[in-house]
Design a protein around this motif. Sequence first.
Motif, PDB file in Angstrom:
ATOM      1  N   ILE A 119     -34.026 -13.541 -14.067  1.00 49.11           N
ATOM      2  CA  ILE A 119     -33.680 -12.296 -14.762  1.00 49.11           C
ATOM      3  C   ILE A 119     -32.521 -11.600 -14.067  1.00 49.11           C
ATOM      4  CG2 ILE A 119     -34.535 -10.096 -15.644  1.00 49.11           C
ATOM      5  CD1 ILE A 119     -37.332 -11.212 -15.557  1.00 49.11           C
ATOM      6  N   LEU A 120     -32.553 -11.558 -12.731  1.00 52.59           N
ATOM      7  CA  LEU A 120     -31.448 -10.924 -11.993  1.00 52.59           C
ATOM      8  C   LEU A 120     -30.135 -11.654 -12.237  1.00 52.59           C
ATOM      9  CD1 LEU A 120     -32.836  -9.957  -8.457  1.00 52.59           C
ATOM     10  CD2 LEU A 120     -31.952  -8.404 -10.213  1.00 52.59           C
ATOM     11  N   GLU A 121     -30.160 -12.979 -12.114  1.00 51.80           N
ATOM     12  CA  GLU A 121     -28.936 -13.772 -12.262  1.00 51.80           C
ATOM     13  C   GLU A 121     -28.327 -13.630 -13.651  1.00 51.80           C
ATOM     14  OE1 GLU A 121     -30.134 -17.688 -11.228  1.00 51.80           O
ATOM     15  OE2 GLU A 121     -30.352 -17.219  -9.084  1.00 51.80           O
ATOM     16  N   ASN A 122     -29.163 -13.408 -14.658  1.00 54.10           N
ATOM     17  CA  ASN A 122     -28.675 -13.261 -16.031  1.00 54.10           C
ATOM     18  C   ASN A 122     -28.572 -11.805 -16.478  1.00 54.10           C
ATOM     19  OD1 ASN A 122     -28.512 -16.146 -17.333  1.00 54.10           O
ATOM     20  ND2 ASN A 122     -30.379 -16.151 -16.097  1.00 54.10           N
TER      21      ASN A 122
ATOM     22  N   ARG B 231     -37.472 -12.390 -23.491  1.00 54.54           N
ATOM     23  CA  ARG B 231     -36.932 -12.762 -22.168  1.00 54.54           C
ATOM     24  C   ARG B 231     -37.857 -13.749 -21.449  1.00 54.54           C
ATOM     25  NH1 ARG B 231     -36.437  -7.646 -18.577  1.00 54.54           N
ATOM     26  NH2 ARG B 231     -38.647  -8.040 -18.263  1.00 54.54           N
ATOM     27  N   TYR B 232     -39.133 -13.459 -21.486  1.00 52.89           N
ATOM     28  CA  TYR B 232     -40.131 -14.326 -20.839  1.00 52.89           C
ATOM     29  C   TYR B 232     -40.146 -15.714 -21.490  1.00 52.89           C
ATOM     30  CZ  TYR B 232     -44.690 -15.774 -18.956  1.00 52.89           C
ATOM     31  OH  TYR B 232     -45.701 -16.442 -18.319  1.00 52.89           O
ATOM     32  N   ASN B 233     -40.129 -15.736 -22.797  1.00 52.58           N
ATOM     33  CA  ASN B 233     -40.131 -17.018 -23.521  1.00 52.58           C
ATOM     34  C   ASN B 233     -38.830 -17.786 -23.294  1.00 52.58           C
ATOM     35  OD1 ASN B 233     -42.699 -16.707 -24.571  1.00 52.58           O
ATOM     36  ND2 ASN B 233     -41.995 -15.722 -26.454  1.00 52.58           N
ATOM     37  N   TYR B 234     -37.738 -17.052 -23.142  1.00 48.25           N
ATOM     38  CA  TYR B 234     -36.434 -17.682 -22.880  1.00 48.25           C
ATOM     39  C   TYR B 234     -36.468 -18.405 -21.535  1.00 48.25           C
ATOM     40  CZ  TYR B 234     -31.341 -18.020 -22.232  1.00 48.25           C
ATOM     41  OH  TYR B 234     -30.067 -18.471 -22.026  1.00 48.25           O
ATOM     42  N   PHE B 235     -37.007 -17.743 -20.527  1.00 43.91           N
ATOM     43  CA  PHE B 235     -37.151 -18.358 -19.202  1.00 43.91           C
ATOM     44  C   PHE B 235     -37.953 -19.650 -19.295  1.00 43.91           C
ATOM     45  CE2 PHE B 235     -40.096 -18.817 -15.575  1.00 43.91           C
ATOM     46  CZ  PHE B 235     -39.184 -19.148 -14.580  1.00 43.91           C
TER      47      PHE B 235
END
Length: 512
Positions: free
Chosen positions: A257-260, A322-326
């Motif tokens: 999440i931080l990197e993106n 976001r969670y599902n994307y990860f």
Amino acid sequence: MNEKLKEIQNDYLNFSNLSQNSSLSEDIIFEKIAELDDKYKNNDIHFRSFEGLLSNIGFDQASIKVLNCVIKRLKSKKERLPQNKYFYDIGNTILNKSVLIYKTKPNIATLISTRSFLEAKKYFYNVIEDDTDYYERAQTNITNILEKYGRNYEALYAYDDVIKKNPLFGMALGNKAIALEYYIRLSPKPSLVLLNNAYELLINALKDKKINDIGGKLAINIFIHKKEEIEQLFKKIKYKYSELKKPENLTKYQHFILENNLYLNYDFGFYYDKNSLKDTFFPNFIENLKDKKTIKSRSMSEKIYYSFHIFNQLLEDFTTARYNYFHAINIKCNHIDKKINYIYTLDYTKHSLKYGLLKSVFSSLYNCFDKIAHLMKYYFCYLENDINNTNIYFDWLTSENFKKIIIENKNFQLLALHNLALDFKENHTYNYINKLRNRITHSFLNINVGEAYNEKYKTFEITEDRLIKYNKKLFIIVKAAIMYSVLGIYYSNFKERDKLFKTIAISENEIF
């Protein structure tokens, strides 16, 4: 070097220097144009290059008449000029003309009503990557136009796209620094780390010798002034940059999440403290003491109660996507896919849990736009809106009603939302996102995993890499829209502020 080319370059340079160093009458300019047209009437270099010079001269001399002449000349040459050259020069000339017409910063009503900046942007979007720097110039100008409409967050990413292609392109480096400094001022928690980032960008921008050719002395002076301004601040507060380090115990998900830069906060992917790992966007609603109280929660008005619930659903949709994307990016699912009898259609298209997750992420993210529109309408048009019996879609942000709200509130963040929504309409920048979402939601979208992918099937077929790329883009746009909404509410002006008060909210995680 060819002697004729040297002669043309010398004549162009003399004309340019004359324009930059003195005030010329339009008669003199047109005489000079006629003289050079006659001198080089059969020269291909002059045929392709002259309008670019004339556009800059028309701008230097603040002559709408000259710029109109340039536009007319370019249109007459459209079929004979290289496409990139034509689209860049006509876009740049229309932009120059627009800037001259609205010499001071255009007010919101003007930006809503005028089409000239948007027309210029359309031409710039037609410039494609090649072995010249027209693409970088066009993209930088597109980003400058986004800034005019308050779309600062998207602009920062757009500058990055240019810098990735050409890390030494001074105009993009310098303009990103200016945009970053503005972002810092917008943010509730100003960041010296981001300001130092802006400072480094300005240093590198001023190393580019082409800035004078592209942006002129004005751009150089703006960059120098901003650099000196930051230097003075750092000296005053005795600031010295030290590299930020992330905690060693961050999870893989937190790193991702931080990197993106996918946390809904203003830290831009940097780790400052534990709050950098939280979604802290919050709408500072203000309610009227006379507003009807909700039956479910007597401590707040019906308007604020439902507004909080819309915002909570927005947060839930974004963070779930976001969670599902990860997980979609990292999932290993062959053992699951093999137990599902997908039908092979002899065309190298494939279905899987991973692709289903990526499509679901895309569709869920897109749904956030409708909720943003719903929030804006309910909050700003409370008396006209029944939340339980009204369907609101993102397109409402382009409506006359929302335009009136923007103008009444004199709010550039709301203007950003309006202008962003326009980009989803037919033949506009983000319309492909709208079409892609409709394919996923209402029909089918194939993932082609072979070498047989063909652009002619792009209406219903895509590659895995491109779907991931479009998801990344959509995360940026949705986060931008949420940010514009939150800041739009924060900066709104109310005529009867003494009758209103700021609502106090408790986080659910303090209760459950």
